[in-house]
Write an enzyme that holds these catalytic residues in place. Structure first.
Site, PDB file in Angstrom:
ATOM      1  N   GLU A  63       0.865  -1.501   0.352  1.00 20.86           N
ATOM      2  CA  GLU A  63      -0.178  -0.200  -0.028  1.00 20.86           C
ATOM      3  C   GLU A  63       0.454   1.131  -0.486  1.00 20.86           C
ATOM      4  OE1 GLU A  63      -2.934   0.453   3.333  1.00 20.86           O
ATOM      5  OE2 GLU A  63      -3.797   1.889   2.577  1.00 20.86           O
ATOM      6  N   HIS A  92       0.273   6.345  -7.412  1.00 18.19           N
ATOM      7  CA  HIS A  92      -1.039   7.493  -7.326  1.00 18.19           C
ATOM      8  C   HIS A  92      -0.114   9.225  -7.411  1.00 18.19           C
ATOM      9  CE1 HIS A  92      -4.703   5.408  -6.386  1.00 18.19           C
ATOM     10  NE2 HIS A  92      -4.085   4.845  -5.769  1.00 18.19           N
TER      11      HIS A  92
HETATM   12 CU1  CUO Z   1      -7.858   2.945  -2.452  1.00 18.00          CU
HETATM   13 CU2  CUO Z   1      -5.123   3.030  -4.650  1.00 18.00          CU
HETATM   14  O1  CUO Z   1      -6.063   2.594  -2.876  1.00 18.00           O
HETATM   15  O2  CUO Z   1      -6.763   4.027  -4.085  1.00 18.00           O
END
Ligand code: CUO
Length: 683
Positions: free
Chosen positions: A336, A355
């Site tokens: 994560e 991200h």
């Molecule tokens: Cu929920 Cu990439 O973890 O958005």
């Protein structure tokens, strides 16, 4: 906790805080009281705010009021974690209220709302307080920016009570020239995005360890996002699009562009990403964000190495096994990454910084002073097609680990003496095994998130997918001479791939959408089990997603049930994929597993348990001892080629048909809905 609810007193729908004068920001202390208190004039209810000696807030104040906030940026997570600790550390409710009121006009507003929500969810004295959905607080994260000018005009010209809802157009982010736009209604759905924001709120990656260390949170990070992928793929196949192509080569250009047309917090427009953008090394002092694509690649390779060797490196350099049942949880925290990752020096911060690499690719060194894009916020990331390509990659890393584990043997899958003899779904007045989908318009009130006078509700009307409610009917024999407890596990998956060829089990199992999971007591002999689609363990009702709270009633009892206290959960109206007008064939798979292998001994949960499959239970363990995704999470037995090869007596499959009607129908009881659909199909 106060004995009486203070937020919504009986007969009143507005309250104002009676704030000590020195709590106001310095710039407002000089203003005339009439300006400072302009909203307080709407109400006679005042909540006194106690003056306390305030804790040191210098760390959370490091983020400016006007800067965008992202949970994917390590620095921002640290500042938020500090403020969460401060809010959770306040001894009494009144002290917590006091410091929260003080922070409201000083701390970065997005960080404030995030931290306040985490604190409310986790403080013992506020657990029953509803959290307003983010769409009410920051409607600009969900609604086309053009709507706000119209909302302002409507509020100025038309008195409250006579205002018409402002229609949000269905196609405002792109045209059909972009084939990805066919599934924009799904990616941009307000309820789906609210669920995602709320999930990351319930499972913060960073805060006090007591808050982060929730039961199997790393595994649930894997499973909830895996289910999003399965659902999105079914939606793509419903719209004549191929399954998601994983984002594997981070040096290739990204064909999918995205132009959000949303306002980013204060005044900025969220940046767009034109087609063919390329990721670059990130060097953005403004976000304290410095990393190279090579860092991401190194972390990825080390994670693959841990998976393939079956061991990870602990903080003190020891090699520890990724075990059969707990390995996935550890891996979720590593990938994560959350603060439970055992070794960020080695495994880094892969998913969060992927991200950010995507969300900063238009301005990697901040030379144009642009903020990061919507992929940088858990409130908006699911709108962008690249979200699913990134999470397709992440999901595959988890699958790589799962494929190193032994397949389930028949003994793990079976339930001696239990035989499913028939399964079906039934919708009133429709053929068996058919589910209908259509569109519905619903209203959301923007007024809490719009800071202008005159006040009063300003409604935006959006169009979303919906379906007829249905019932599962399962006939199961218990040939034991005593009752047996079992867990009913219901999944659906598309039957055919993008070429129209039937799926082999190896591919189809990755597309299995969890629809429901519940326990049953099977008496000896034949049992008929009926279960409504609205009872699903993955969804929450519309009222919970959008908090259709009756503000004229005190919070509690029925009204609490309707509140957004349980805002984490897939929106009920999005339970079923859209399907096709000519029908979309899916396999309905139902299994009853032996409860002795499923049971988690714990006290009954208190409060909401609607969407336990996706969100777990508050203050309890995840209520299913099996690995998440069971029985589809492991590699395939060599004797299994198709889904029917996988079946044993406590499982059954039948074909269902999802029929889409391109018409707009109001929300109503399913019996009436079926009549209306029949009429609209005839006309
Ligand atoms: Cu929920 Cu990439 O973890 O958005």
């Amino acid at each position: 906790r106060p004995a009486e609810p203070v937020y919504v007193p009986k007969g009143e729908n507005k309250v104002a805080f009676d704030v000590p004068a020195n709590y106001l920001p310095e710039s407002r202390q000089q203003m005339a009281p009439a300006i400072v208190n302009r909203f307080a004039d709407d109400t006679s209810s005042k909540v006194p705010v106690k003056q306390i000696s305030l804790p040191d807030l210098s760390v959370p104040l490091q983020l400016g009021r006007r800067e965008p906030f992202s949970l994917f940026i390590p620095k921002h997570r640290k500042l938020a974690a500090r403020l969460i600790d401060i809010f959770l550390g306040m001894q009494t409710f009144d002290d917590f209220l006091s410091v929260a009121v003080y922070c409201r006009d000083r701390v970065n507003p997005e960080m404030f709302v995030y931290v306040l929500s985490v604190a409310i969810l986790n403080r013992p004295d506020t657990k029953d307080l509803p959290i307003p959905p983010l769409s009410e607080i920051f409607p600009d994260k969900y609604i086309d920016s053009g709507i706000f000018a119209r909302a302002r005009e409507e509020a100025n010209v038309v008195p409250a009570g006579s205002r018409e809802p402002i229609e949000i157009p269905r196609d405002y982010t792109a045209s059909d020239l972009d084939e990805e736009h066919r599934v924009a209604y799904w990616r941009e759905d307000i309820g789906i995005n609210l669920h995602h924001w709320h999930w990351h709120l319930v499972y913060p990656a960073e805060a006090d360890i007591k808050i982060v260390k929730k039961d199997r949170r790393g595994e649930l990070f894997y499973y909830m996002h895996h289910q999003i992928q399965s659902r999105y793929n079914a939606e793509r196949l419903s719209n004549r699009l191929g399954r998601v192509k994983r984002f594997l080569n981070w040096r290739e250009s990204i064909p999918e562009g995205y132009f959000p047309k949303l306002v980013a917090g204060s005044l900025n427009i969220w940046p767009a990403r034109p087609a063919s953008a390329v990721l670059k090394d990130i060097n953005r002092p403004v976000d304290q964000l410095y990393f190279d694509i090579q860092d991401l690649e190194r972390w990825r390779d080390r994670i693959y190495e841990a998976i393939h060797t079956g061991v990870y490196i602990s903080p003190c350099g020891e090699r520890k096994p990724l075990t059969e049942f707990d390995g996935i949880d550890m891996l979720g925290n590593i990938i994560e990454a959350s603060i439970l990752s055992p070794n960020q020096n080695i495994y880094g911060d892969l998913h969060n910084l992927c991200h950010m690499a995507i969300s900063c690719c238009h301005d990697p060194d901040h030379r144009y002073l642009e903020p990061f894009s919507i992929m940088g916020s858990s409130a908006t990331a699911m709108r962008d097609p690249i979200f699913y390509r990134l999470h397709g990659f992440i999901d595959h890393v988890f699958l790589e680990h799962k494929n190193t584990l032994p397949e389930y043997d028949l003994q793990q899958l079976s339930f001696p003496g239990v035989i499913i003899t028939d399964i079906a779904v039934q919708t009133p007045n429709q053929p068996a095994n058919q589910i209908s989908t259509f569109w519905t318009k619903s209203d959301v009130d923007l007024s809490r998130g719009l800071d202008f006078t005159p006040r009063g509700p300003v409604l935006a009307r959006f169009t979303h997918l919906n379906h007829t409610d249905f019932t599962y009917r399962i006939v199961a024999d218990n040939r034991n001479n005593a009752p047996r407890r079992g867990t009913v596990r219901i999944f659906i998956a598309p039957k055919q791939d993008e070429r129209g060829l039937p799926f082999v089990f190896r591919d189809q199992k990755e597309l299995m959408i969890e629809m429901d999971k519940f326990t049953v007591l099977l008496k000896p002999g034949t049992n008929i089990i009926e279960r409504k689609s609205t009872e699903s363990s993955v969804t929450i009702p519309f009222e919970s997603t959008f908090r259709n709270l009756d503000v004229n009633k005190p919070i509690g009892g029925d009204n609490l049930e309707q509140s957004n206290f349980c805002g984490c959960g897939w929106p009920q109206y999005m339970l079923v994929p859209k399907g096709k007008e000519e029908g979309f064939r899916m396999d309905l798979f139902i299994m009853i597993s032996d409860y002795t292998g499923d049971a988690v001994e714990q006290d009954e949960p208190t409060g909401c348990k609607d969407a336990a499959s996706f969100c777990g239970l508050r203050d309890r363990k995840y209520p299913d001892a099996r690995p998440m995704g069971f029985p589809f999470d492991r590699r395939v037995r060599t004797d299994v080629r198709t889904l029917s090869d996988f079946l044993i007596s406590n499982m059954a499959v039948t074909q269902i048909n999802i029929l889409h009607t391109d018409t707009i129908l109001p929300r109503m009881r399913s019996e009436n809905m079926s009549d209306t659909l029949t009429k609209s199909a005839k006309s």
